[in-house]
Structures are given as C-alpha cells and as structure tokens.
Design a protein around this motif. Structure first.
Motif, PDB file in Angstrom:
ATOM      1  N   ILE A   1      25.158 -40.018  86.047  1.00 15.02           N
ATOM      2  CA  ILE A   1      24.261 -38.995  85.495  1.00 15.02           C
ATOM      3  C   ILE A   1      23.669 -38.152  86.625  1.00 15.02           C
ATOM      4  O   ILE A   1      23.397 -36.954  86.455  1.00 15.02           O
ATOM      5  CB  ILE A   1      23.172 -39.648  84.620  1.00 15.02           C
ATOM      6  N   PHE A   2      23.471 -38.758  87.794  1.00 11.08           N
ATOM      7  CA  PHE A   2      23.022 -38.036  88.985  1.00 11.08           C
ATOM      8  C   PHE A   2      24.029 -36.937  89.331  1.00 11.08           C
ATOM      9  O   PHE A   2      23.658 -35.777  89.559  1.00 11.08           O
ATOM     10  CB  PHE A   2      22.876 -39.025  90.147  1.00 11.08           C
ATOM     11  N   LEU A   3      25.314 -37.294  89.359  1.00 13.13           N
ATOM     12  CA  LEU A   3      26.356 -36.334  89.716  1.00 13.13           C
ATOM     13  C   LEU A   3      26.547 -35.277  88.635  1.00 13.13           C
ATOM     14  O   LEU A   3      26.789 -34.104  88.932  1.00 13.13           O
ATOM     15  CB  LEU A   3      27.669 -37.065  89.993  1.00 13.13           C
ATOM     16  N   SER A   4      26.429 -35.683  87.368  1.00 11.67           N
ATOM     17  CA  SER A   4      26.512 -34.706  86.281  1.00 11.67           C
ATOM     18  C   SER A   4      25.436 -33.640  86.424  1.00 11.67           C
ATOM     19  O   SER A   4      25.701 -32.435  86.322  1.00 11.67           O
ATOM     20  CB  SER A   4      26.371 -35.403  84.924  1.00 11.67           C
ATOM     21  N   ASN A   5      24.211 -34.088  86.683  1.00 13.19           N
ATOM     22  CA  ASN A   5      23.098 -33.157  86.841  1.00 13.19           C
ATOM     23  C   ASN A   5      23.304 -32.273  88.071  1.00 13.19           C
ATOM     24  O   ASN A   5      22.995 -31.066  88.051  1.00 13.19           O
ATOM     25  CB  ASN A   5      21.793 -33.937  86.970  1.00 13.19           C
TER      26      ASN A   5
ATOM     27  N   ALA B   1      21.619 -29.577  78.116  1.00 14.39           N
ATOM     28  CA  ALA B   1      22.259 -30.495  79.061  1.00 14.39           C
ATOM     29  C   ALA B   1      21.255 -31.059  80.062  1.00 14.39           C
ATOM     30  O   ALA B   1      21.253 -32.268  80.343  1.00 14.39           O
ATOM     31  CB  ALA B   1      23.401 -29.782  79.798  1.00 14.39           C
ATOM     32  N   THR B   2      20.389 -30.220  80.602  1.00 11.48           N
ATOM     33  CA  THR B   2      19.444 -30.693  81.609  1.00 11.48           C
ATOM     34  C   THR B   2      18.325 -31.541  80.998  1.00 11.48           C
ATOM     35  O   THR B   2      17.808 -32.450  81.655  1.00 11.48           O
ATOM     36  CB  THR B   2      18.835 -29.517  82.398  1.00 11.48           C
ATOM     37  N   THR B   3      17.972 -31.269  79.748  1.00 13.15           N
ATOM     38  CA  THR B   3      17.029 -32.154  79.053  1.00 13.15           C
ATOM     39  C   THR B   3      17.663 -33.525  78.853  1.00 13.15           C
ATOM     40  O   THR B   3      17.006 -34.568  79.042  1.00 13.15           O
ATOM     41  CB  THR B   3      16.623 -31.572  77.694  1.00 13.15           C
ATOM     42  N   ALA B   4      18.940 -33.532  78.503  1.00 10.48           N
ATOM     43  CA  ALA B   4      19.648 -34.793  78.268  1.00 10.48           C
ATOM     44  C   ALA B   4      19.777 -35.617  79.542  1.00 10.48           C
ATOM     45  O   ALA B   4      19.526 -36.831  79.541  1.00 10.48           O
ATOM     46  CB  ALA B   4      21.028 -34.514  77.679  1.00 10.48           C
TER      47      ALA B   4
ATOM     48  N   GLY C   1      17.914 -35.546  82.217  1.00 10.62           N
ATOM     49  CA  GLY C   1      16.592 -36.044  82.604  1.00 10.62           C
ATOM     50  C   GLY C   1      16.142 -37.215  81.742  1.00 10.62           C
ATOM     51  O   GLY C   1      15.590 -38.207  82.250  1.00 10.62           O
ATOM     52  N   ALA C   2      16.368 -37.124  80.434  1.00  8.29           N
ATOM     53  CA  ALA C   2      15.965 -38.196  79.515  1.00  8.29           C
ATOM     54  C   ALA C   2      16.807 -39.448  79.731  1.00  8.29           C
ATOM     55  O   ALA C   2      16.289 -40.574  79.696  1.00  8.29           O
ATOM     56  CB  ALA C   2      16.098 -37.714  78.070  1.00  8.29           C
TER      57      ALA C   2
END
Length: 402
Positions: free
Chosen positions: A17-21, A118-121, A123-124
């Motif tokens: 999720i780090f890399l996705s963001n 996407a960025t809300t997802a 982060g959550a």
C-alpha cells in the motif's frame, strides 16, 4: 518489550500500500509540474489557463472526498482502491491523445475524482494495517510515500522534458501508475467492518464526514493554508531571487531532513504523546517560513527548506493520526476523508488568497505573513486538545458513575 511493541509495521501488505500510494502521488506531482508548461508552450494558452489546470483537479478532489469514506465503507476499501486506481490509470493514458484545452479541463476534473477516492483508500487501509499502539509511527512512515513523490515526481518530469516530448512523459507517468495498480492487486487487506448492522437510511452528514475528526482536521487545514505558500510560489520566489537552480534542491533537502527525523518523531508521538512532537514541529515550520522571507542566498534558501521539512513533514502525519484516533476503528475511512477534505481545501484556499497577497505585497512579505499566521495554529491546536481532554474526562466520569 511487550507483545504490542513487537508487532511489525513493515509487513508485505503495508509495503504494497506504501508503494501504491507512492505511484499515485508520483503521477500527481509529475503532472502538477509539467501540465502548466504543456498548456502554455504546446497549447498556446495563458499562464492563468495553466493554473486552472491545477485548480480544477483540486476542486474535483475536494468535492468528491467527503463521499469517499462512505464509498469505502459500503463497497470495501480494497475494491474501491482497485476500481479508482484502474480508472486513474485510464485517465493518465488519455493525456496522450488530448490536445484540446477544453477537453483537457474535463479530463483533469475526472482525474481528480479517482485521485480523491484512491488516496482516501490508501490512507484508510494504512491506518488499519499498522498496530494501534504504533499508529503514530506507522502513519508517519506511510506519509513518507507521499514525501518521496514530492521530490521524485517534479524531478522526473522536469528532467525528462529536457530530453524528450510531453507525449513520452505522459506515457512514462501512465506506465508507472500501472505498476502501482499491480502492487495494489497483490496486496491483502483485512476489511474493518461494523459488528452491529445498521438500518438503511437517507444520506446524512455523518455518512460523509466524521464529526469527531473534524476539529483536528480544521487545524490541519490552517497548516495546509500556510504550506500552499511553499507549494505554489517557491519556484517563482526562487526565480525572483535568481536562485532558480537552488529551487530544484529545495524539496530534496526538505525530504532528506523529514525522512531522517521520521523514525524518532513517530516513536515519540506513540510513547510520549502528540504534544511533545507537534509544538516543536509548528515552531520549526514557522522558523522555516521566516527564513524564506529573509533569504538572499542559496544557503539560507536551503536551510529554510530543511526547517520546513522538519516542521511541516512532522505535523501532517501527526494530525492525520490524531484524526484517525479520534473516532471508532471502523470509521477510519471517514476520518481520513474528513482530514484530507479540509486539508485539500486549505491548499486550494491558500493558493488563491496568498496569490493575491504575493501580487500586492511581494513574496518576502508573503512568507513573513505565512509564518506569523502559523502562530494561530498553536492556539487552535491547544484549544482542540483541551476540549478533547474535557470531553474524555466527562465520559469517563459518566461511565464510572453507572
């Protein structure tokens, strides 16, 4: 060391999720830097039109952000992240074929919608993945994915434009987002759901925003307002000072200092409480802005970047953590959406209002006033924390009397 402290942060899911963001924000900042140049040079439009390309993206993101939390709760964080990432990627590829300004504005508006979800997802999901007792440290590390993108996105875009065309740049950014989709697809997400079913009802404010996260999110919007002076005007200020070469290194220094301090600040947040981290961070941010207001050489300019990186780079993950901690675990998406709705609004409002200040009074006065404005954040934060203590004490007293 107890069992809770042994719980790891850097799991496979967290890294994914780090890399996705990171890839989402890499494309965001790459386009943020290059599109105004594309609009002016290739489409022959004015600098005002170039600025509108940035503004309309932020406006659509702000408009959709409150609905993101409910979408994630109703349809699942992983599912909505995959859908929004895929559509964000499709929009990224469409820049290859659009050479009409009106169509480009429409594309930017639609692109902002999927960016917001996407960025809300991400982060959550990150908030759910990190151990509760290490949430300050964990979310601090997660925000580094955005901070890396702040440096890599503009650097990649401006470097490529020296050797290749906008078409090639747009393709490379779209390809990198596709890599982000792959990381998302292979990540495992444990959805946090309600234990008690809720009857269906009409859409209400609490379905969009989290009231418990709202106070700290409001304080965060004031920080964003001040930071917009750096995000929007630092390159123009550097050009005025004839330090344009130093401007490309400003965010590098910003990121290096912030990354170096992140493990300590996150751990202090979790073990000693937020105040011991946040008050010094606000002071560092103020010093950085005041240094900018009196900068006249490369050393002072980059020193200001170091103080701002240490201050602003610490404040944002701390405030995001406080927003998530202020509400129930299953409403982490709503808290994240609330925080970023107000944060994006602060950036947008600051870019507009401080742009007027810069035009009327100059950049040095702009940064002086932005630094002084941040003093109000100290009092607002203190007020919010005191109200939270009073509310918590009252609740504990009520429970003990039952």
């Amino acid at each position: 060391m107890n069992q809770t402290e042994k719980q790891p942060i850097w799991t496979k899911g967290f890294i994914s999720i780090f890399l996705s963001n990171f890839f989402i924000f890499l494309a965001f900042y790459g386009l943020l830097t290059s599109l105004p140049i594309y609009v002016v040079n290739d489409l022959g439009r004015s600098s005002v039109d170039g600025g509108l390309i940035v503004t309309i993206f932020l406006l659509s993101a702000i408009f959709v952000r409150p609905f993101s939390g409910k979408l994630l709760q109703d349809f699942g964080k992983k599912r909505m992240l995959m859908i929004s990432m895929i559509l964000f990627t499709v929009c990224s590829f469409m820049y290859l074929w659009i050479d009409n300004y009106a169509l480009l504005l429409i594309l930017r508006f639609v692109h902002g919608i999927w960016f917001s979800i996407a960025t809300t997802a991400t982060g959550a999901i990150a908030a759910d993945m990190v151990p509760v007792k290490r949430r300050g440290e964990g979310l601090g590390y997660f925000v580094m994915s955005t901070n890396f993108a702040v440096v890599c996105g503009p650097f990649l875009a401006l470097t490529l434009l020296q050797f290749t065309s906008f078409t090639t740049l747009f393709f490379i950014l779209a390809f990198l987002i596709t890599v982000g989709v792959l990381f998302t697809a292979f990540s495992k997400v444990n959805e946090v759901t309600r234990t008690v079913p809720v009857e269906k009802k009409r859409l209400q404010v609490q379905d969009l925003l989290d009231g418990k996260a709202l106070p700290i999110a409001l304080v965060g919007s004031l920080v964003a307002f001040a930071y917009s002076s750096v995000l929007s005007f630092i390159s123009m200020y550097a050009n005025e000072l004839e330090l344009l070469d130093a401007a490309s290194y400003f965010f590098v220094v910003f990121a290096v200092v912030m990354i170096a301090s992140r493990p300590f600040s996150g751990r202090l947040f979790d073990t000693k409480g937020p105040n011991i981290v946040i008050y010094p961070a606000i002071a560092f941010f103020i010093v950085g802005l005041l240094l900018l207001s009196i900068s006249h050489n490369t050393f002072m300019f980059l020193l200001a970047g170091a103080f701002i990186g240490l201050g602003y780079g610490t404040i944002v993950p701390c405030f995001q953590t406080l927003a998530v901690q202020s509400t129930e675990h299953h409403r982490s998406a709503h808290a994240t959406a609330t925080f970023f709705t107000l944060f994006d609004s602060g950036i947008a409002a600051g870019s507009f209002v401080l742009g007027i200040v810069a035009a009327q009074l100059g950049y040095q006065t702009l940064y002086l006033l932005a630094g002084l404005f941040l003093i109000s954040v100290v009092f607002m934060y203190k007020y919010v924390q005191n109200r939270k203590k009073i509310s918590t004490s009252a609740m504990e007293l009520k429970e003990s009397s039952l």
